[in-house]
Structure formats: structure tokens, C-alpha cells
Write an enzyme that holds these catalytic residues in place. Structure first.
Site: not given
Length: 226
Positions: A61, A115, A118-119
């Protein structure tokens, strides 16, 4: 003139916030693997990617920077968009280990872009875009959750297993304490959805979690077929 001055001030403030986020760094990563069978076995359902049904295994994920005070940085650099050409050599591994099952059916680019924005941008001072995704893939190669669980007699066969037994099996297989997250199928049965492990700031090695995320599950949970 005053309006232009305000706009300029806002731009400077935005750049300062982005710089602050990047300079603050992070203390570790959560490495989160998902069981697609549980994602699909909900009222919302799922869609297989354009490359076909993912293999029957846990999939990535995300690799999420986190602080030891249990807070998370996010969306740290709006000037660093996802660029698929930077991970073109990783594409077959991405499709196998980091696929999307979100609807509508797609190639996974939207998921990977999310992903990264955001991260990934919050770890950019250590890992550039290629290194970020490669780190996640390499950790996945080191941790075969499905094999670990099957070795302990815990299989994706729609049966129910004690969540403590699942955690103990993963700890025995990895040497570190995991967190287990559940979701519910249409009949409201609690099922194994995601597993959290922690990774050092270089994205290289699994470590004991400085903060173990609290995720609610029933005492016994279902491990659905996929």
C-alpha cells in the site's frame, strides 16, 4: 500594488512551509502491505488493474514517513510531481508488488502518483523518486507475509484466525512486532486487511516500531480467499 504584495507574501509562505516540511525529516517509515482479497470483499468492491488480476499475495500500500510523536508529514513538496519515466526500470516489479485494485480499472499510475505526492515527497531529502519506490519494493522482497503466515498454518481460506496468532506469526517471521488492521466484509465480518511494519529512515531495514499504530480488529478475524 497591495494585492500583488499579498500574493507575493503567500508564495513566500508556501515555499517556507514546503522547506520546513522537507527539512524536518522523519523518524521512520510505516511499511504497509494490503491483502487485496479483503479490499475486494467489501460493499464497495474492487477493479483489477489493466495488467490483470494481481498475484495471490500481499501487495504494497505504501511507505509512509512518520514521526516518533505519532504524527505524519504529508504533501511536502508540490514542486515534485510524480514522473513515471523515473521508475520505468521498476515497472514490472511495481505492477507485480505495488498494484492498484481501485475502481475504475487503471494502470496504477494514479495510485503511485498519490503515494509519491502525499508520502514520498516527505522523504525526498533522503530518497529521490526512484529510490523511494525501489526501497518499498526491496522491503517487500524481504518480507513474504503470505509465506510467513502459511508457515504458521494461517491461510487465505475464508476461515477465522485469532488476531494474536497472526501477530505472533509475523513477529516470529520478521523479528519485529507488527500492527494488524481489519476491515469488514458485506456481512460485517472482521477480516485481515493490512499489516504495518516499521522501516529505518534509509528505507533499507525493518526495525521495531517506535510507535505501533492502533488498529481495531475483532479477536478472531477472517482471512478471505483472493
Amino acid at each position: 500594488m497591495r494585492f500583488r504584495s499579498l500574493i507575493y507574501s503567500e508564495i513566500l509562505l508556501l515555499r517556507f512551509v514546503q522547506f520546513l516540511c522537507l527539512s524536518q525529516g522523519y523518524d521512520f517509515f510505516y511499511f504497509v502491505q494490503m491483502w487485496a482479497g479483503s479490499y475486494c470483499d467489501t460493499k464497495k468492491g474492487c477493479c483489477y488493474p489493466t495488467t490483470g488480476k494481481p498475484t495471490t499475495n500481499f501487495t504494497i500500500h505504501g511507505l509512509w514517513p512518520h514521526y516518533s510523536n505519532d504524527k505524519s508529514p504529508s504533501n511536502c513538496n508540490g514542486n515534485s510531481p510524480f514522473d513515471q519515466t523515473k521508475i520505468s526500470d521498476l515497472m514490472s516489479r511495481m505492477q507485480n508488488s505495488w498494484p492498484t485494485v481501485a475502481c475504475p480499472k487503471n494502470s496504477g499510475t494514479k495510485f503511485w502518483s498519490h503515494e509519491w505526492k502525499k508520502h514520498g515527497t516527505c522523504s525526498e531529502s533522503v530518497l529521490d523518486q526512484h529510490a523511494y519506490f525501489e526501497a518499498g519494493l526491496n522491503i517487500k522482497d524481504k518480507v513474504n507475509l503470505l509465506q510467513i503466515l502459511e508457515n504458521a498454518g494461517i491461510k487465505p481460506d475464508d476461515k477465522f484466525y485469532k488476531v494474536d496468532d497472526i501477530k505472533e506469526a509475523i513477529k516470529a517471521g520478521t523479528g519485529h512486532t507488527p500492527a494488524v488492521e481489519c476491515n469488514n466484509d458485506p456481512s460485517r465480518s472482521s477480516q485481515l486487511y493490512q499489516v504495518y511494519l516499521c522501516v529505518d529512515t534509509s528505507g533499507s531495514d525493518i526495525i521495531e516500531c517506535p510507535v505501533i499504530p492502533i488498529r481495531k480488529c475483532n479477536a478472531s478475524i477472517q482471512f478471505p480467499i483472493f
